[in-house]
Write a protein that holds these residues in place. Sequence first.
Motif, PDB file in Angstrom:
ATOM      1  N   UNK A  20       0.818  -1.213   0.000  1.00 55.21           N
ATOM      2  CA  UNK A  20       0.000   0.000   0.000  1.00 55.21           C
ATOM      3  C   UNK A  20       0.846   1.255   0.000  1.00 55.21           C
ATOM      4  N   UNK A  21       1.913   1.257   0.780  1.00 52.75           N
ATOM      5  CA  UNK A  21       2.816   2.414   0.800  1.00 52.75           C
ATOM      6  C   UNK A  21       3.490   2.613  -0.555  1.00 52.75           C
ATOM      7  N   UNK A  22       3.904   1.510  -1.162  1.00 52.81           N
ATOM      8  CA  UNK A  22       4.532   1.599  -2.483  1.00 52.81           C
ATOM      9  C   UNK A  22       3.542   2.122  -3.524  1.00 52.81           C
ATOM     10  N   UNK A  23       2.305   1.623  -3.493  1.00 50.66           N
ATOM     11  CA  UNK A  23       1.298   2.073  -4.453  1.00 50.66           C
ATOM     12  C   UNK A  23       0.854   3.508  -4.184  1.00 50.66           C
ATOM     13  N   UNK A  24       0.813   3.906  -2.927  1.00 51.75           N
ATOM     14  CA  UNK A  24       0.496   5.302  -2.607  1.00 51.75           C
ATOM     15  C   UNK A  24       1.564   6.230  -3.168  1.00 51.75           C
ATOM     16  N   UNK A  25       2.823   5.872  -2.975  1.00 52.37           N
ATOM     17  CA  UNK A  25       3.918   6.677  -3.514  1.00 52.37           C
ATOM     18  C   UNK A  25       3.858   6.734  -5.035  1.00 52.37           C
ATOM     19  N   UNK A  26       3.641   5.581  -5.664  1.00 56.60           N
ATOM     20  CA  UNK A  26       3.517   5.548  -7.124  1.00 56.60           C
ATOM     21  C   UNK A  26       2.351   6.377  -7.619  1.00 56.60           C
ATOM     22  N   UNK A  27       1.224   6.299  -6.920  1.00 55.09           N
ATOM     23  CA  UNK A  27       0.051   7.087  -7.293  1.00 55.09           C
ATOM     24  C   UNK A  27       0.294   8.580  -7.154  1.00 55.09           C
ATOM     25  N   UNK A  28       1.007   8.973  -6.103  1.00 49.17           N
ATOM     26  CA  UNK A  28       1.313  10.399  -5.916  1.00 49.17           C
ATOM     27  C   UNK A  28       2.270  10.919  -6.983  1.00 49.17           C
ATOM     28  N   UNK A  49       4.769  -0.044 -12.006  1.00 56.39           N
ATOM     29  CA  UNK A  49       5.706  -1.164 -12.131  1.00 56.39           C
ATOM     30  C   UNK A  49       6.702  -1.182 -10.969  1.00 56.39           C
ATOM     31  N   UNK A  50       7.229  -0.023 -10.622  1.00 56.44           N
ATOM     32  CA  UNK A  50       8.174   0.044  -9.500  1.00 56.44           C
ATOM     33  C   UNK A  50       7.480  -0.351  -8.202  1.00 56.44           C
ATOM     34  N   UNK A  51       6.262   0.126  -7.989  1.00 56.99           N
ATOM     35  CA  UNK A  51       5.511  -0.239  -6.784  1.00 56.99           C
ATOM     36  C   UNK A  51       5.262  -1.743  -6.735  1.00 56.99           C
ATOM     37  N   UNK A  52       4.955  -2.341  -7.863  1.00 61.76           N
ATOM     38  CA  UNK A  52       4.732  -3.782  -7.928  1.00 61.76           C
ATOM     39  C   UNK A  52       6.007  -4.552  -7.605  1.00 61.76           C
ATOM     40  N   UNK A 106       6.524  -6.942  -4.398  1.00 61.30           N
ATOM     41  CA  UNK A 106       6.852  -8.343  -4.670  1.00 61.30           C
ATOM     42  C   UNK A 106       8.174  -8.730  -4.026  1.00 61.30           C
ATOM     43  N   UNK A 107       9.151  -7.843  -4.092  1.00 63.18           N
ATOM     44  CA  UNK A 107      10.443  -8.133  -3.451  1.00 63.18           C
ATOM     45  C   UNK A 107      10.270  -8.303  -1.946  1.00 63.18           C
ATOM     46  N   UNK A 108       9.422  -7.490  -1.353  1.00 64.86           N
ATOM     47  CA  UNK A 108       9.187  -7.622   0.086  1.00 64.86           C
ATOM     48  C   UNK A 108       8.534  -8.959   0.408  1.00 64.86           C
ATOM     49  N   UNK A 109       7.505  -9.308  -0.328  1.00 60.96           N
ATOM     50  CA  UNK A 109       6.775 -10.548  -0.043  1.00 60.96           C
ATOM     51  C   UNK A 109       7.645 -11.764  -0.334  1.00 60.96           C
ATOM     52  N   UNK A 110       8.276 -11.791  -1.475  1.00 60.63           N
ATOM     53  CA  UNK A 110       9.065 -12.955  -1.863  1.00 60.63           C
ATOM     54  C   UNK A 110      10.368 -13.062  -1.068  1.00 60.63           C
ATOM     55  N   UNK A 111      10.931 -11.905  -0.729  1.00 59.53           N
ATOM     56  CA  UNK A 111      12.200 -11.915  -0.007  1.00 59.53           C
ATOM     57  C   UNK A 111      12.023 -12.107   1.494  1.00 59.53           C
ATOM     58  N   UNK A 170      11.748  -9.828   3.622  1.00 62.18           N
ATOM     59  CA  UNK A 170      12.631  -8.858   4.254  1.00 62.18           C
ATOM     60  C   UNK A 170      11.949  -8.206   5.448  1.00 62.18           C
ATOM     61  N   UNK A 171      12.664  -8.161   6.560  1.00 56.67           N
ATOM     62  CA  UNK A 171      12.160  -7.458   7.731  1.00 56.67           C
ATOM     63  C   UNK A 171      12.709  -6.042   7.818  1.00 56.67           C
ATOM     64  N   UNK A 172      13.556  -5.657   6.875  1.00 56.94           N
ATOM     65  CA  UNK A 172      14.195  -4.353   6.950  1.00 56.94           C
ATOM     66  C   UNK A 172      13.342  -3.243   6.387  1.00 56.94           C
ATOM     67  N   UNK A 173      12.200  -3.555   5.782  1.00 56.48           N
ATOM     68  CA  UNK A 173      11.348  -2.521   5.205  1.00 56.48           C
ATOM     69  C   UNK A 173      10.633  -1.840   6.332  1.00 56.48           C
TER      70      UNK A 173
END
Length: 105
Positions: free
Chosen positions: A48-56, A88-91, A95-100, A102-105
């Motif tokens: 959601x944060x990634x898509x909000x940034x992309x939308x803005x 595309x960048x938001x996606x 995806x990198x967060x979910x697949x990876x 990562x707890x660093x986000x």
Amino acid sequence: MVIGPIVLILAAVPMIAGKVSPDGPLGPGSKQLDRPEQDWYDSTRVAGSAFLTGGLVWLAAAMLLPGHFDTLRQEHETIAFIGATAVAVATVVSTMYVEGGSDTW
């Protein structure tokens, strides 16, 4: 030209707020999750944060760029390219967060 980014922003808000349930129409169902349910909510917040940034970014381009091109076609193509790139960048980020995992986000 601003309907796309506005829809993207409005779709991101419930994701950030943690209101998108894994049992809802967008989720796979609690029983289908391979991870704890809290991971679902964490992942949707990041997405959601990634898509909000992309939308803005897309909305800013749609509002600031008109009138800066020689033709209307150039204007529309540039704004569409910026919008597609932002989505595309938001996606990729989500995806990198979910697949990876990562707890660093």
